[in-house]
Design a protein around this motif. Structure first.
Motif, PDB file in Angstrom:
ATOM      1  N   GLN A  66       4.523  15.725  -6.965  1.00  0.00           N
ATOM      2  CA  GLN A  66       3.678  16.904  -6.739  1.00  0.00           C
ATOM      3  C   GLN A  66       4.484  18.198  -6.588  1.00  0.00           C
ATOM      4  N   GLY A  67       5.630  18.271  -7.239  1.00  0.00           N
ATOM      5  CA  GLY A  67       6.431  19.489  -7.224  1.00  0.00           C
ATOM      6  C   GLY A  67       7.221  19.729  -5.948  1.00  0.00           C
ATOM      7  N   LEU A  68       7.272  18.753  -5.057  1.00  0.00           N
ATOM      8  CA  LEU A  68       8.010  18.912  -3.800  1.00  0.00           C
ATOM      9  C   LEU A  68       9.514  18.769  -4.062  1.00  0.00           C
ATOM     10  N   ASP A  69      10.247  19.888  -3.931  1.00  0.00           N
ATOM     11  CA  ASP A  69      11.693  19.817  -4.166  1.00  0.00           C
ATOM     12  C   ASP A  69      12.408  19.254  -2.940  1.00  0.00           C
ATOM     13  N   TYR A  70      13.699  19.025  -3.097  1.00  0.00           N
ATOM     14  CA  TYR A  70      14.492  18.392  -2.040  1.00  0.00           C
ATOM     15  C   TYR A  70      14.476  19.194  -0.747  1.00  0.00           C
ATOM     16  N   GLU A  71      14.642  20.498  -0.859  1.00  0.00           N
ATOM     17  CA  GLU A  71      14.679  21.349   0.340  1.00  0.00           C
ATOM     18  C   GLU A  71      13.359  21.281   1.104  1.00  0.00           C
ATOM     19  N   THR A  72      12.245  21.360   0.386  1.00  0.00           N
ATOM     20  CA  THR A  72      10.932  21.315   1.036  1.00  0.00           C
ATOM     21  C   THR A  72      10.712  19.957   1.704  1.00  0.00           C
ATOM     22  N   ALA A  73      11.062  18.892   0.992  1.00  0.00           N
ATOM     23  CA  ALA A  73      10.864  17.551   1.532  1.00  0.00           C
ATOM     24  C   ALA A  73      11.768  17.275   2.733  1.00  0.00           C
ATOM     25  N   MET A  74      12.903  17.947   2.797  1.00  0.00           N
ATOM     26  CA  MET A  74      13.824  17.756   3.918  1.00  0.00           C
ATOM     27  C   MET A  74      13.354  18.476   5.178  1.00  0.00           C
ATOM     28  N   GLY A  75      12.509  19.489   5.010  1.00  0.00           N
ATOM     29  CA  GLY A  75      12.071  20.287   6.154  1.00  0.00           C
ATOM     30  C   GLY A  75      11.200  19.519   7.131  1.00  0.00           C
ATOM     31  N   LYS A  76      10.370  18.645   6.625  1.00  0.00           N
ATOM     32  CA  LYS A  76       9.473  17.825   7.458  1.00  0.00           C
ATOM     33  C   LYS A  76       8.945  16.682   6.606  1.00  0.00           C
ATOM     34  N   ILE A  77       8.356  15.703   7.234  1.00  0.00           N
ATOM     35  CA  ILE A  77       7.873  14.550   6.491  1.00  0.00           C
ATOM     36  C   ILE A  77       6.688  14.928   5.611  1.00  0.00           C
ATOM     37  N   HIS A  78       6.702  14.372   4.405  1.00  0.00           N
ATOM     38  CA  HIS A  78       5.607  14.560   3.463  1.00  0.00           C
ATOM     39  C   HIS A  78       5.130  13.194   2.973  1.00  0.00           C
ATOM     40  N   ALA A  79       3.834  13.068   2.827  1.00  0.00           N
ATOM     41  CA  ALA A  79       3.242  11.881   2.219  1.00  0.00           C
ATOM     42  C   ALA A  79       2.258  12.352   1.159  1.00  0.00           C
ATOM     43  N   ALA A  90       0.807  -1.220   0.000  1.00  0.00           N
ATOM     44  CA  ALA A  90       0.000   0.000   0.000  1.00  0.00           C
ATOM     45  C   ALA A  90       0.841   1.271   0.000  1.00  0.00           C
ATOM     46  N   ILE A  91       2.142   1.149   0.275  1.00  0.00           N
ATOM     47  CA  ILE A  91       3.006   2.325   0.371  1.00  0.00           C
ATOM     48  C   ILE A  91       4.038   2.301  -0.747  1.00  0.00           C
ATOM     49  N   ASN A  92       4.209   3.453  -1.366  1.00  0.00           N
ATOM     50  CA  ASN A  92       5.270   3.637  -2.352  1.00  0.00           C
ATOM     51  C   ASN A  92       6.362   4.476  -1.689  1.00  0.00           C
ATOM     52  N   PHE A  93       7.530   3.901  -1.498  1.00  0.00           N
ATOM     53  CA  PHE A  93       8.619   4.581  -0.799  1.00  0.00           C
ATOM     54  C   PHE A  93       9.507   5.328  -1.785  1.00  0.00           C
ATOM     55  N   VAL A  94       9.767   6.584  -1.496  1.00  0.00           N
ATOM     56  CA  VAL A  94      10.597   7.415  -2.366  1.00  0.00           C
ATOM     57  C   VAL A  94      11.685   8.063  -1.522  1.00  0.00           C
ATOM     58  N   ASP A  95      12.929   7.773  -1.849  1.00  0.00           N
ATOM     59  CA  ASP A  95      14.078   8.317  -1.129  1.00  0.00           C
ATOM     60  C   ASP A  95      14.457   9.666  -1.734  1.00  0.00           C
ATOM     61  N   ILE A  96      14.235  10.731  -0.978  1.00  0.00           N
ATOM     62  CA  ILE A  96      14.510  12.068  -1.509  1.00  0.00           C
ATOM     63  C   ILE A  96      16.007  12.351  -1.608  1.00  0.00           C
ATOM     64  N   SER A  97      16.838  11.555  -0.911  1.00  0.00           N
ATOM     65  CA  SER A  97      18.281  11.771  -0.966  1.00  0.00           C
ATOM     66  C   SER A  97      18.909  11.139  -2.201  1.00  0.00           C
ATOM     67  N   SER A  98      18.128  10.371  -2.942  1.00  0.00           N
ATOM     68  CA  SER A  98      18.637   9.722  -4.146  1.00  0.00           C
ATOM     69  C   SER A  98      18.932  10.754  -5.231  1.00  0.00           C
ATOM     70  N   ASP A  99      19.962  10.486  -6.037  1.00  0.00           N
ATOM     71  CA  ASP A  99      20.292  11.384  -7.149  1.00  0.00           C
ATOM     72  C   ASP A  99      19.178  11.416  -8.184  1.00  0.00           C
ATOM     73  N   ASP A 100      18.334  10.382  -8.176  1.00  0.00           N
ATOM     74  CA  ASP A 100      17.261  10.297  -9.160  1.00  0.00           C
ATOM     75  C   ASP A 100      15.948  10.918  -8.677  1.00  0.00           C
ATOM     76  N   TYR A 101      15.964  11.489  -7.483  1.00  0.00           N
ATOM     77  CA  TYR A 101      14.720  12.073  -6.976  1.00  0.00           C
ATOM     78  C   TYR A 101      14.245  13.195  -7.894  1.00  0.00           C
ATOM     79  N   SER A 102      12.950  13.145  -8.237  1.00  0.00           N
ATOM     80  CA  SER A 102      12.390  14.128  -9.162  1.00  0.00           C
ATOM     81  C   SER A 102      11.173  14.815  -8.547  1.00  0.00           C
ATOM     82  N   PRO A 103      11.240  16.137  -8.338  1.00  0.00           N
ATOM     83  CA  PRO A 103      10.077  16.872  -7.836  1.00  0.00           C
ATOM     84  C   PRO A 103       8.865  16.740  -8.763  1.00  0.00           C
ATOM     85  N   VAL A 104       9.132  16.635 -10.051  1.00  0.00           N
ATOM     86  CA  VAL A 104       8.047  16.539 -11.029  1.00  0.00           C
ATOM     87  C   VAL A 104       7.184  15.314 -10.763  1.00  0.00           C
ATOM     88  N   ASP A 105       7.801  14.242 -10.318  1.00  0.00           N
ATOM     89  CA  ASP A 105       7.067  13.004 -10.056  1.00  0.00           C
ATOM     90  C   ASP A 105       6.421  12.984  -8.670  1.00  0.00           C
TER      91      ASP A 105
END
Length: 214
Positions: free
Chosen positions: A120-133, A103-118
């Motif tokens: 909802q537009g959440l960039d690395y800095e925003t995602a690092m500030g607090k947990i997002h689901a 039921a959960i899709n895990f996405v590692d924001i620290s990965s070099d392949d992390y894409s905000p486009v995929d």
């Protein structure tokens, strides 16, 4: 003597080139076989050897980074910091539970392949500030509500059920906010500003050399 003559006559009469049997050897042992070569009854022994061939076994390679984390029918997507050791304890627990739920899709924001486009537009800095689901309908949830949605997805919703109600909801978010603000220092990492600067430099080097991604 009479018996030998009769037997010899039967052999010469029956084992002719027209009615020779097809003889096959087993795969697991060698066998000496008497094979008639002419109607005269002369025989010779041949060693029938069946060599067993073994096809090379190619190991199945699993993509642990992607295939093991992606759930096609996911209900909620978890954006997590793979460089955070304390965070990973909880992430690994959820991954283990998710094996039975998918039921959960895990996405590692620290990965070099992390894409905000995929995501909802959440960039690395925003995602690092607090947990997002991210829910399957695209809704973004944060803070304790994000944990509640994730735990509900793997049958542990009761652990966060009380956080739906006030004043517990406000208190829980406040406590989590403190943790989110200082989690880098608590885990022995540099401040977020330094992490962002290091990531920026890494991206610049990768874009110039094109050698960071294989």
């Amino acid at each position: 003597m009479a018996l030998r003559a009769v037997a010899g006559s039967m052999v010469r009469r029956q084992l002719t080139p027209a009615n020779l049997c097809v003889i096959s050897a087993t795969n697991h042992r060698h066998r000496s076989i008497a094979y008639p070569i002419s109607p005269t009854g002369f025989r010779f022994s041949i060693r029938a050897i069946q060599e067993t061939t073994t096809d090379p076994i190619t190991p199945i390679k699993e993509d642990n980074a992607r295939q093991s984390e992606y759930s096609p029918n996911w209900k909620v997507k978890m954006l997590y910091d793979g460089d955070c050791p304390l965070c990973m304890r909880e992430v690994n627990m959820l991954k283990e539970r998710n094996k039975n739920y998918n039921a959960i899709n895990f996405v590692d924001i620290s990965s070099d392949d992390y894409s905000p486009v995929d995501n909802q537009g959440l960039d690395y800095e925003t995602a690092m500030g607090k947990i997002h689901a991210i829910m399957s309908d695209g809704t973004i949830v944060t803070n304790v509500e994000a944990f509640r949605k994730l735990y509900e997805a793997v049958g542990l919703g009761w652990m966060y059920a009380i956080t739906k109600y006030e004043p517990v909801a406000t208190i829980a978010d406040a406590v989590y906010g403190v943790w989110a603000k200082y989690r880098l220092q608590v885990t022995g990492r540099p401040p977020l500003e330094d992490v962002l600067e290091a990531r920026k430099k890494k991206d610049e080097i990768c874009n110039d050399s094109k050698s960071c991604r294989m």
